[in-house]
Design an enzyme around this catalytic site. Sequence first.
Site, PDB file in Angstrom:
ATOM      1  N   GLU A   1      -8.912  -7.599 -17.888  1.00  0.00           N
ATOM      2  CA  GLU A   1      -7.690  -7.933 -17.159  1.00  0.00           C
ATOM      3  C   GLU A   1      -7.406  -9.425 -17.174  1.00  0.00           C
ATOM      4  O   GLU A   1      -6.399  -9.873 -16.635  1.00  0.00           O
ATOM      5  CB  GLU A   1      -7.807  -7.467 -15.697  1.00  0.00           C
ATOM      6  CG  GLU A   1      -8.108  -5.996 -15.568  1.00  0.00           C
ATOM      7  CD  GLU A   1      -8.038  -5.512 -14.139  1.00  0.00           C
ATOM      8  OE1 GLU A   1      -6.961  -5.114 -13.692  1.00  0.00           O
ATOM      9  OE2 GLU A   1      -9.092  -5.530 -13.465  1.00  0.00           O
TER      10      GLU A   1
ATOM     11  N   ARG B   1       2.786 -10.613 -10.838  1.00  0.00           N
ATOM     12  CA  ARG B   1       3.336  -9.247 -10.920  1.00  0.00           C
ATOM     13  C   ARG B   1       4.028  -8.825  -9.634  1.00  0.00           C
ATOM     14  O   ARG B   1       4.757  -7.845  -9.603  1.00  0.00           O
ATOM     15  CB  ARG B   1       2.228  -8.251 -11.295  1.00  0.00           C
ATOM     16  CG  ARG B   1       1.137  -8.161 -10.263  1.00  0.00           C
ATOM     17  CD  ARG B   1      -0.098  -7.453 -10.811  1.00  0.00           C
ATOM     18  NE  ARG B   1      -0.127  -6.030 -10.466  1.00  0.00           N
ATOM     19  CZ  ARG B   1      -1.204  -5.254 -10.569  1.00  0.00           C
ATOM     20  NH1 ARG B   1      -2.344  -5.756 -11.024  1.00  0.00           N
ATOM     21  NH2 ARG B   1      -1.167  -3.996 -10.260  1.00  0.00           N
TER      22      ARG B   1
ATOM     23  N   ASN C   1      -1.493  -4.499 -16.299  1.00  0.00           N
ATOM     24  CA  ASN C   1      -0.686  -5.102 -15.218  1.00  0.00           C
ATOM     25  C   ASN C   1      -1.194  -6.503 -14.911  1.00  0.00           C
ATOM     26  O   ASN C   1      -0.423  -7.454 -14.806  1.00  0.00           O
ATOM     27  CB  ASN C   1      -0.775  -4.265 -13.943  1.00  0.00           C
ATOM     28  CG  ASN C   1      -0.410  -2.818 -14.174  1.00  0.00           C
ATOM     29  OD1 ASN C   1       0.316  -2.505 -15.119  1.00  0.00           O
ATOM     30  ND2 ASN C   1      -0.911  -1.935 -13.332  1.00  0.00           N
ATOM     31  N   ASP C   2      -2.506  -6.586 -14.779  1.00  0.00           N
ATOM     32  CA  ASP C   2      -3.072  -7.904 -14.504  1.00  0.00           C
ATOM     33  C   ASP C   2      -3.091  -8.766 -15.762  1.00  0.00           C
ATOM     34  O   ASP C   2      -2.737  -9.938 -15.719  1.00  0.00           O
ATOM     35  CB  ASP C   2      -4.493  -7.760 -13.936  1.00  0.00           C
ATOM     36  CG  ASP C   2      -4.456  -7.574 -12.425  1.00  0.00           C
ATOM     37  OD1 ASP C   2      -3.759  -8.363 -11.763  1.00  0.00           O
ATOM     38  OD2 ASP C   2      -5.102  -6.650 -11.914  1.00  0.00           O
TER      39      ASP C   2
ATOM     40  N   HIS D   1       0.830  -1.206   0.000  1.00  0.00           N
ATOM     41  CA  HIS D   1       0.000   0.000   0.000  1.00  0.00           C
ATOM     42  C   HIS D   1       0.865   1.257   0.000  1.00  0.00           C
ATOM     43  O   HIS D   1       0.513   2.260  -0.599  1.00  0.00           O
ATOM     44  CB  HIS D   1      -0.915   0.012   1.225  1.00  0.00           C
ATOM     45  CG  HIS D   1      -1.769  -1.200   1.315  1.00  0.00           C
ATOM     46  ND1 HIS D   1      -2.378  -1.615   2.448  1.00  0.00           N
ATOM     47  CD2 HIS D   1      -2.086  -2.106   0.363  1.00  0.00           C
ATOM     48  CE1 HIS D   1      -3.053  -2.720   2.210  1.00  0.00           C
ATOM     49  NE2 HIS D   1      -2.882  -3.041   0.953  1.00  0.00           N
TER      50      HIS D   1
ATOM     51  N   CYS E   1      -4.887   1.016 -19.473  1.00  0.00           N
ATOM     52  CA  CYS E   1      -4.539   1.797 -18.282  1.00  0.00           C
ATOM     53  C   CYS E   1      -3.514   1.130 -17.363  1.00  0.00           C
ATOM     54  O   CYS E   1      -3.331   1.572 -16.245  1.00  0.00           O
ATOM     55  CB  CYS E   1      -5.791   2.162 -17.489  1.00  0.00           C
ATOM     56  SG  CYS E   1      -6.632   0.745 -16.803  1.00  0.00           S
TER      57      CYS E   1
ATOM     58  N   ARG F   1      -8.577   4.798  -9.032  1.00  0.00           N
ATOM     59  CA  ARG F   1      -8.555   3.574  -8.214  1.00  0.00           C
ATOM     60  C   ARG F   1      -9.224   3.882  -6.869  1.00  0.00           C
ATOM     61  O   ARG F   1      -8.591   4.417  -5.974  1.00  0.00           O
ATOM     62  CB  ARG F   1      -7.115   3.127  -7.975  1.00  0.00           C
ATOM     63  CG  ARG F   1      -6.391   2.587  -9.210  1.00  0.00           C
ATOM     64  CD  ARG F   1      -4.978   2.174  -8.835  1.00  0.00           C
ATOM     65  NE  ARG F   1      -4.373   1.291  -9.805  1.00  0.00           N
ATOM     66  CZ  ARG F   1      -3.415   1.652 -10.665  1.00  0.00           C
ATOM     67  NH1 ARG F   1      -2.963   2.877 -10.684  1.00  0.00           N
ATOM     68  NH2 ARG F   1      -2.904   0.758 -11.499  1.00  0.00           N
TER      69      ARG F   1
HETATM   70  C1  PEP Z   1      -4.046  -3.202 -14.142  1.00  0.00           C
HETATM   71  O1  PEP Z   1      -4.205  -4.335 -13.694  1.00  0.00           O
HETATM   72  O2  PEP Z   1      -3.371  -2.957 -15.161  1.00  0.00           O
HETATM   73  C2  PEP Z   1      -4.648  -2.041 -13.472  1.00  0.00           C
HETATM   74  C3  PEP Z   1      -4.627  -0.855 -14.026  1.00  0.00           C
HETATM   75  O3  PEP Z   1      -5.180  -2.240 -12.253  1.00  0.00           O
HETATM   76  P1  PEP Z   1      -4.319  -2.414 -10.922  1.00  0.00           P
HETATM   77  O4  PEP Z   1      -2.902  -2.134 -11.243  1.00  0.00           O
HETATM   78  O5  PEP Z   1      -4.897  -1.481  -9.936  1.00  0.00           O
HETATM   79  O6  PEP Z   1      -4.566  -3.864 -10.598  1.00  0.00           O
HETATM   80 MG    MG Z   2      -5.730  -4.715 -12.211  1.00  0.00          MG
END
Ligand code: PEP
Ligand code: MG
Length: 745
Positions: free
Chosen positions: A606, A640, A629-630, A364, A677, A471
């Site tokens: 995702e 990740r 990212n996911d 966090h 994103c 977020r």
């Molecule tokens: C992602 O997964 O790319 C995303 C933008 O969400 P987070 O990083 O908050 O999981």
């Molecule tokens: Mg995500």
Amino acid sequence: MPDRSESDSRKLLGRLRDAMASAGAGQERLDRVTTLVAESIGTEVCSIYLFRDKETLELCATEGLRPEAVHQTRMRLGEGLVGRVARTGRVVNSANAPAERGFRYMPETGEEAYSSFLGVPIQRLGEMLGVLVVQSKDARDYNADEIYALEVVAMVVAEMAELGAFVGEGAALKARHQQPVTIRATVGQEGVAMGHVWLHEPRVVVTRPIADDPEAELKRLTEAVERLRVGVNRMLDGAADGDAEQLQVLEAYRMFANSRGWLRRMEESIASGLSAEAAVEKEQSAARARLGQVTDPYLRDRLHDLDDLSYRLLRLLTGQGKAAEAEMPADPILIARNIGPAELLDYGRRLKGAVLEEGSVGSHAAIVARALAIPLLVQADRITTEALNGDPIAVDGEQGVAHLRPDESVATAFRDKMAMEAEALKRYASIRDKPAEARCGTVISLHMNAGLMADLPSLEGSGAEGVGLFRTELQFLIRSQMPRRSELSALYARIMASAQGKRVVFRTLDIGSDKVLPYMKAIEEPNPALGWRAIRVGLDKPGVLRMQLQALVRAAQGGPLTVMFPFIAQYEEWRAARAEMDKALERERILGHPLPASLEVGAMLETPSLAFATNRFFEEVEFLSIGGNDLKQFFFAADRENELVRRRYDTLNVSFLTFIEQIVQRCADSGTPLSFCGEDAGRPVEALCLAAVGIRCLSMRPASIGPVKHLIRRSHLGEVREVIAQARARGEQSVRAAVMDYLRR
Ligand code: PEP
Ligand code: MG
């Protein structure tokens, strides 16, 4: 060696203190220590070995070994019995040292005459400073009292070293906390910063390790422990209905504060002549030393609790260490073992950067650092023991290095680097109001990611067209209890107001996996990234999701509203989430609240499965945003959060880009607006390639908008597409090399 009594120990410590107090160079003091210890303990030899660098110990003083060996005899960490004590942090006690495994004979010392060996670590708060050794000719095992007495002396030597009592000629006697130190770490948030150390938990310095009056010290300790117990009980009462984790920590505190073993050890130390604070610190050092050897997470947590408790006790005894009393230096860089998101946020934008000894990329604190746009390093080994308040420090959140007390050449190079960044910033500022229009005429729309009210000023400064990903979980993460609907709707309303009509895409609560709310029961999952998270929690336990959707509708106050559901993996989940939105609207309508003038409801893509959902899904959803990212972690099956694998796969891998192209195509077929994103949207080369394969909207951290726009404006997307196609045709695994080559040309 005669049996030792506590009064022998006290006498020795008293003489040590007098020796320290007398004038003289560091070397003389060290010599006196060895003479006194040998005399008092009744051994022929007493020697002190100190580290001259991280890997090498040096004989710095001796009574009994040949004087010419002093500052000549050296050994590597782990080498010989002395090296073993230093490496393991454990006592070595042997009646027949030459027969011990690993014994190494140092001819220049003349130590062949001595059979028995007792070596104890000289350490302070988990930091190994050297080894204190006694040796004698007769073959004897030292008893527990003798070992304890030597440990107490080692503790005093460590404190003296910290206070600078042994500073002298040569690397082994160098002053502490004055040399430049380079510490390698993991990047939690990119960026560079220079400033001065601000210790989140200021160091408590024990200036009086030895005391004359054990009765008085015992009384001080007993009183401080009593105050500590009362304090812990009060915290426990206050937290009675709080979250389970906090209660667990406090219970552990209470257990330690009442532990006879802990108290007894401190009382024994006082009886042997230590002051109350030195006795506490001796226990704290022992706990830290154990911490280095324990891997079990539960035990580590408990040792941390013990460490925290010792720190509280030290503060009570010395009255030192309250951060509020010290003045923050200019350009503060926060140094801490770890820090919670709320505490980090409290410091806010005053900080120029942060370096944590622990922490993780997905913690966090890292999320907040990202929101504050300050560079963050995590896993910076020993930073809290090395750094002193006010020390100059340079944080390189690109290379993952902290330069503590950098020498002039490093500082100059760093200043140059920052100047270049400042230059680049000026360049970006000059195109702030221009579109991200590539040379071929294609315009890419650039948005920013946010999560806090504090992010909103960046909307203006960065030139972002809107907030492509808000977020919402950050508001939940930084609190100690669940926010109320009224609080949330007031906050969302303020966010929309500060956006001044620009679009803000609110993503509903995305918790689980790495994001665990402090006040929700943590559940053990074998594989949290693939577990009960995000919309899965929202649909299975819809209370919070419903409250949040209502708060959003109310916040819109009849204006436009955009909502996005995270982690939708199949059509049914989208249907169910969308139905929750409709229910929220209906409830609000019945209550007579105004409904949003326009409403867009979208989903994050995702999981690979969603890319293959039925056409109905693509037609129904009002927009899609790829959470790279996911998506990437599932596409490549690489967690990740796991340093071992997370960089193994390149976003510019042909397979991944091909997959993105397919998603672009499906969205084009159904007319579904698509954006991207994940963090890659903010990396200029990655962003360029995403644009080249057809993504027309990117959302990224605000600081990336300038660099991404700058590169897009200089590039021709058709040409980049062609470069990608050629690399693919050549069978290259990643198009990175080809694209970099194109950019250089
Ligand atoms: C992602 O997964 O790319 C995303 C933008 O969400 P987070 O990083 O908050 O999981
Ligand atoms: Mg995500």
